[in-house]
Design a protein around this motif. Sequence first.
Motif, PDB file in Angstrom:
ATOM      1  N   GLU A  15       0.820  -1.226   0.000  1.00 48.54           N
ATOM      2  CA  GLU A  15       0.000   0.000   0.000  1.00 48.54           C
ATOM      3  C   GLU A  15       0.849   1.269   0.000  1.00 48.54           C
ATOM      4  OE1 GLU A  15      -3.590   0.304   2.378  1.00 48.54           O
ATOM      5  OE2 GLU A  15      -3.532  -1.879   2.645  1.00 48.54           O
ATOM      6  N   ALA A  16       2.058   1.192   0.530  1.00 49.79           N
ATOM      7  CA  ALA A  16       2.949   2.352   0.574  1.00 49.79           C
ATOM      8  C   ALA A  16       3.420   2.751  -0.824  1.00 49.79           C
ATOM      9  CB  ALA A  16       4.149   2.066   1.470  1.00 49.79           C
ATOM     10  N   LYS A  17       3.207   1.889  -1.819  1.00 45.54           N
ATOM     11  CA  LYS A  17       3.664   2.182  -3.178  1.00 45.54           C
ATOM     12  C   LYS A  17       2.546   2.669  -4.094  1.00 45.54           C
ATOM     13  CE  LYS A  17       7.718  -0.488  -2.870  1.00 45.54           C
ATOM     14  NZ  LYS A  17       8.822  -0.985  -3.581  1.00 45.54           N
ATOM     15  N   ILE A  18       1.373   2.940  -3.539  1.00 40.62           N
ATOM     16  CA  ILE A  18       0.275   3.457  -4.344  1.00 40.62           C
ATOM     17  C   ILE A  18       0.567   4.914  -4.691  1.00 40.62           C
ATOM     18  CG2 ILE A  18      -2.184   4.046  -4.380  1.00 40.62           C
ATOM     19  CD1 ILE A  18      -2.618   1.626  -2.512  1.00 40.62           C
ATOM     20  N   ILE A  19       0.512   5.223  -5.969  1.00 42.07           N
ATOM     21  CA  ILE A  19       0.791   6.579  -6.451  1.00 42.07           C
ATOM     22  C   ILE A  19      -0.541   7.285  -6.659  1.00 42.07           C
ATOM     23  CG2 ILE A  19       1.842   7.967  -8.274  1.00 42.07           C
ATOM     24  CD1 ILE A  19       3.547   5.370  -8.881  1.00 42.07           C
ATOM     25  N   THR A  20      -0.680   8.453  -6.063  1.00 43.81           N
ATOM     26  CA  THR A  20      -1.913   9.228  -6.168  1.00 43.81           C
ATOM     27  C   THR A  20      -1.725  10.384  -7.141  1.00 43.81           C
ATOM     28  OG1 THR A  20      -2.501   8.683  -3.892  1.00 43.81           O
ATOM     29  CG2 THR A  20      -3.640  10.555  -4.883  1.00 43.81           C
ATOM     30  N   PHE A  21      -2.598  10.428  -8.137  1.00 38.85           N
ATOM     31  CA  PHE A  21      -2.655  11.549  -9.079  1.00 38.85           C
ATOM     32  C   PHE A  21      -3.875  12.364  -8.666  1.00 38.85           C
ATOM     33  CE2 PHE A  21      -0.064   8.528 -11.263  1.00 38.85           C
ATOM     34  CZ  PHE A  21       0.779   9.261 -12.075  1.00 38.85           C
ATOM     35  N   LYS A  22      -3.657  13.418  -7.902  1.00 40.96           N
ATOM     36  CA  LYS A  22      -4.749  14.225  -7.341  1.00 40.96           C
ATOM     37  C   LYS A  22      -5.760  14.658  -8.403  1.00 40.96           C
ATOM     38  CE  LYS A  22      -5.427  18.625  -5.000  1.00 40.96           C
ATOM     39  NZ  LYS A  22      -4.765  19.855  -4.582  1.00 40.96           N
ATOM     40  N   ASN A  23      -5.285  15.001  -9.583  1.00 42.88           N
ATOM     41  CA  ASN A  23      -6.166  15.482 -10.654  1.00 42.88           C
ATOM     42  C   ASN A  23      -6.456  14.411 -11.701  1.00 42.88           C
ATOM     43  OD1 ASN A  23      -6.142  18.132  -9.516  1.00 42.88           O
ATOM     44  ND2 ASN A  23      -4.114  18.423 -10.394  1.00 42.88           N
ATOM     45  N   GLY A  24      -6.134  13.153 -11.394  1.00 39.42           N
ATOM     46  CA  GLY A  24      -6.315  12.095 -12.372  1.00 39.42           C
ATOM     47  C   GLY A  24      -5.271  12.226 -13.475  1.00 39.42           C
ATOM     48  N   ILE A  25      -5.501  11.517 -14.573  1.00 34.47           N
ATOM     49  CA  ILE A  25      -4.592  11.631 -15.706  1.00 34.47           C
ATOM     50  C   ILE A  25      -5.394  12.072 -16.923  1.00 34.47           C
ATOM     51  CG2 ILE A  25      -2.957   9.947 -14.782  1.00 34.47           C
ATOM     52  CD1 ILE A  25      -4.096   7.903 -16.749  1.00 34.47           C
ATOM     53  N   ILE A  26      -4.713  12.540 -17.933  1.00 39.12           N
ATOM     54  CA  ILE A  26      -5.373  13.101 -19.113  1.00 39.12           C
ATOM     55  C   ILE A  26      -6.271  12.053 -19.767  1.00 39.12           C
ATOM     56  CG2 ILE A  26      -4.966  14.073 -21.410  1.00 39.12           C
ATOM     57  CD1 ILE A  26      -2.361  15.285 -20.100  1.00 39.12           C
ATOM     58  N   GLY A  27      -7.510  12.436 -19.956  1.00 38.42           N
ATOM     59  CA  GLY A  27      -8.494  11.537 -20.551  1.00 38.42           C
ATOM     60  C   GLY A  27      -9.214  10.675 -19.534  1.00 38.42           C
ATOM     61  N   PHE A  28      -8.671  10.586 -18.311  1.00 34.71           N
ATOM     62  CA  PHE A  28      -9.255   9.755 -17.263  1.00 34.71           C
ATOM     63  C   PHE A  28      -9.166  10.485 -15.914  1.00 34.71           C
ATOM     64  CE2 PHE A  28      -7.546   7.111 -20.610  1.00 34.71           C
ATOM     65  CZ  PHE A  28      -8.617   6.276 -20.908  1.00 34.71           C
ATOM     66  N   PRO A  29      -9.835  11.638 -15.788  1.00 36.91           N
ATOM     67  CA  PRO A  29      -9.702  12.422 -14.556  1.00 36.91           C
ATOM     68  C   PRO A  29     -10.235  11.710 -13.315  1.00 36.91           C
ATOM     69  CG  PRO A  29     -11.458  13.297 -15.935  1.00 36.91           C
ATOM     70  CD  PRO A  29     -10.755  12.245 -16.741  1.00 36.91           C
ATOM     71  N   GLU A  30     -11.089  10.695 -13.511  1.00 31.78           N
ATOM     72  CA  GLU A  30     -11.660   9.984 -12.373  1.00 31.78           C
ATOM     73  C   GLU A  30     -10.704   8.926 -11.801  1.00 31.78           C
ATOM     74  OE1 GLU A  30     -12.506   7.472 -15.936  1.00 31.78           O
ATOM     75  OE2 GLU A  30     -12.458   9.616 -15.564  1.00 31.78           O
TER      76      GLU A  30
END
Length: 152
Positions: A15-30
């Motif tokens: 779980e310590a290796k989960i990367i969080t993209f606060k704004n999602g990624i392009i084309g997939f903001p969710e």
Amino acid sequence: MKIHTKVFGEIELDEAKIITFKNGIIGFPELKKFALLHDEERGTGAGIRFLQSLEEPGFAMPVMNPLDVKPDYDPEVDDELLASAGNLTPENLLVLVTVSVPSDLKKMSVNLQGPFVINIDECKGCQIILDNGSYPVKFPIYDILQAGKAGA
């Protein structure tokens, strides 16, 4: 924790290796939570890796270090675009680009215009769009990879 993926099946993930993209990624903001998967036998230096969504088991995007195919890749980016990745330093910075693998492998390319910037210490990331026109969306890599194999 165990995660279920369409491509890799069920895998154990720290779980310590989960990367969080606060704004999602392009084309997939969710899609905001990802794991970076690679071939265990080849280790983290294994060319192509996969950015696997934890929210969508069928979404795994092939990515690689742009320096493997374009050693002079060094885009200039406004600090404000990188804010959601936390406090970035040369030691904790990981830059990855998406790999397109069409049925004709000779047309394989990477997107140098939309890199992922990841803070490996804080496990935060963002995807940015470079708008200065210096880097293409489809940078061909097949010949570069073949030359690398021949030289190895």
